[in-house]
Write an enzyme that holds these catalytic residues in place. Structure first.
Site, PDB file in Angstrom:
ATOM      1  N   THR A 184       0.754  -1.292   0.122  1.00  0.00           N
ATOM      2  CA  THR A 184       0.088   0.120  -0.089  1.00  0.00           C
ATOM      3  C   THR A 184       0.875   1.347   0.226  1.00  0.00           C
ATOM      4  OG1 THR A 184      -1.556  -1.063   1.204  1.00  0.00           O
ATOM      5  CG2 THR A 184      -1.699   1.369   1.374  1.00  0.00           C
ATOM      6  N   LYS A 206       4.369   4.020  18.954  1.00  0.00           N
ATOM      7  CA  LYS A 206       4.479   5.500  18.435  1.00  0.00           C
ATOM      8  C   LYS A 206       4.498   6.248  19.275  1.00  0.00           C
ATOM      9  CE  LYS A 206       1.081   4.443  14.564  1.00  0.00           C
ATOM     10  NZ  LYS A 206      -0.234   4.490  14.111  1.00  0.00           N
TER      11      LYS A 206
END
Length: 447
Positions: free
Chosen positions: A29, A221
């Site tokens: 992707t 993250k």
């Protein structure tokens, strides 16, 4: 000048006259998005850096798969050596995922003097410090903007835009899958399992959604953000993590009644020399900007001592948004090549890691408990909170269908995590308490 930097200056001269060759690891992707942007924005890229960018080799798992982007078959290879050992390739872009094997490929590339751009949050959360050190040793750039919040330029903002400020807090929605799920559950009252299935059908959630719904993706993250924002070696295991799988329709309903919206929030907070980093479901007043961030979108609040509050909002995933961050990093590498300053952007952590203890972490809390509906029950509960000096901001008490029991919903004023955990244990041990149904962190004030 050392030999490494003499070579960089020479490359800076050469970049004015020849294309920059890129090796791409992965054509899924994001990789497809990278190819599209390099092809479609070539004129803008040339204007930015003064020369063309050419994708010279692409590593794929299967040479014959159907792909989202058309590329010349001669560019594809299933052998990583064809990419990493090509002397003409200046920059490796890694968008294939994986950790241990990928780490080996990138270490080898850096040691061969190739710059690296990666979107790999798992890799950077676990081995970011090591990879950055190797990059600096070899005069190479290692950029990873796309590893956090997709197309939102949050890392670059911390490094460049807020470089002169002292960051005290970073808080936000950094996982689009869980935000999509909680948005649907809150707006339409849909059960968790049904919304998860919809997220999987739309491609927002993986077949195995564990990393998203248990908060692990967001934790990786937040480790990256905290490491960069606080200039400390924050590790993944330093992040306290709680996912969304235990959230019920009742939790969301009571949250609404009290004027709150539920979000899975990453929080990195510094007080003096000590920090806390966590990922957990959190209630925000409906008036808070983060409460209005819906579906798959991400948003990060950054608090600086000088600038005050800033908020970064945008798509947290997707082919072109993430690829935009990747190619922006590529442009930064090329600009450094022109200036002969590659490998000098990474700054070693300035501060020793010091984590807050539970007694130093303060928050408000939302609590749902089922109790026996009898005289004096609430007084006994209140006494437990009073012993710890914790007061109530909001209270709801409602009868349950089950005869003889009532439900109490409480929002506390600020309390230390240690005191609150002790209170929860005492409530569980209390004879009149049938069940502690749920408990969540609260930021700000509701209705």
């Amino acid at each position: 000048l050392g030999d490494v930097y003499k070579r960089q200056i020479q490359k800076g001269v050469e970049i004015m006259t020849k294309p920059i060759a890129v090796g791409l690891l992965g054509l899924g992707t994001v990789g497809s998005g990278v190819v599209k942007i390099i092809e479609n924005h070539q004129d803008q890229l040339i204007h930015q850096v003064g020369c063309p960018i050419v994708v010279k080799k692409i590593l794929v798992r299967d040479l014959y798969n159907e792909r989202d982007v058309k590329v010349d078959a001669s560019l594809l290879t299933a052998n990583v050596d064809d990419v990493s050992n090509d002397p003409d390739i200046d920059v490796i872009i890694e968008v294939m995922g994986g950790v241990e094997e990928t780490k080996k490929h990138l270490l080898r590339a850096l040691k061969q003097g190739k710059h690296v751009v990666t979107a790999n949050k798992d890799l950077m959360a676990l081995y970011g410090s090591e990879l950055l050190a190797v990059a600096t040793e070899n005069g190479c750039d290692l950029f990873y903007e796309a590893s956090v919040a997709g197309g939102i330029p949050i890392l670059r903002s911390l490094v460049d835009g807020l470089a002169s400020d002292r960051i005290t807090k970073m808080m936000g929605i950094v996982n689009g899958t869980t935000n999509f799920i909680l948005t649907k559950m809150s707006k339409y009252g849909s059960p968790y399992e049904e919304v998860l299935a919809e997220a999987q059908a739309l491609g927002y959630a993986e077949a195995d959604p564990t990393a998203d719904v248990e908060g692990l993706d967001a934790a990786r993250k937040m480790a990256i953000l905290a490491r960069l924002g606080f200039s400390m070696n924050i590790d993944l295991e330093d992040v306290q993590v709680k996912g969304i799988t235990g959230i019920t329709e009742e939790d969301l309903d009571y949250s609404k009644r009290l004027g709150y919206t539920m979000k899975l929030i990453g929080i990195a907070h510094r007080d003096g020399e000590k920090v806390e980093v966590s990922v957990q479901p959190t209630l925000f007043p409906d008036s808070h900007p983060l409460a209005s961030v819906s579906d798959e979108y991400n948003a990060v609040y950054v608090y600086g001592e000088a600038v005050g509050e800033t908020m970064f909002y945008g798509p947290g995933a997707g082919s072109l948004p993430t690829a935009t961050a990747v190619v922006s990093d590529l442009v930064a590498v090329m600009k450094n090549m022109r200036l002969g300053v590659n490998g000098r952007s990474a700054v070693a952590p300035q501060y020793e890691k010091k984590l807050k203890s539970p007694s130093e972490i303060f928050s408000k809390y939302f609590l749902r408990i089922h109790v026996k509906d009898e005289v004096g029950a609430f007084a006994k509960i209140t006494a437990i909170f009073s012993e710890r000096g914790v007061s109530f901001e909001k209270i709801l008490q409602l009868p349950l269908k089950e005869k003889g029991f009532a439900e109490i919903v409480i929002v506390t004023h600020k309390a230390s995590q240690q005191d609150y955990e002790d209170i929860l244990q005492q409530l569980r041990d209390l004879e009149i308490v049938h069940d502690v149904k749920s408990s969540y962190r609260v930021e700000g004030n509701g209705k």
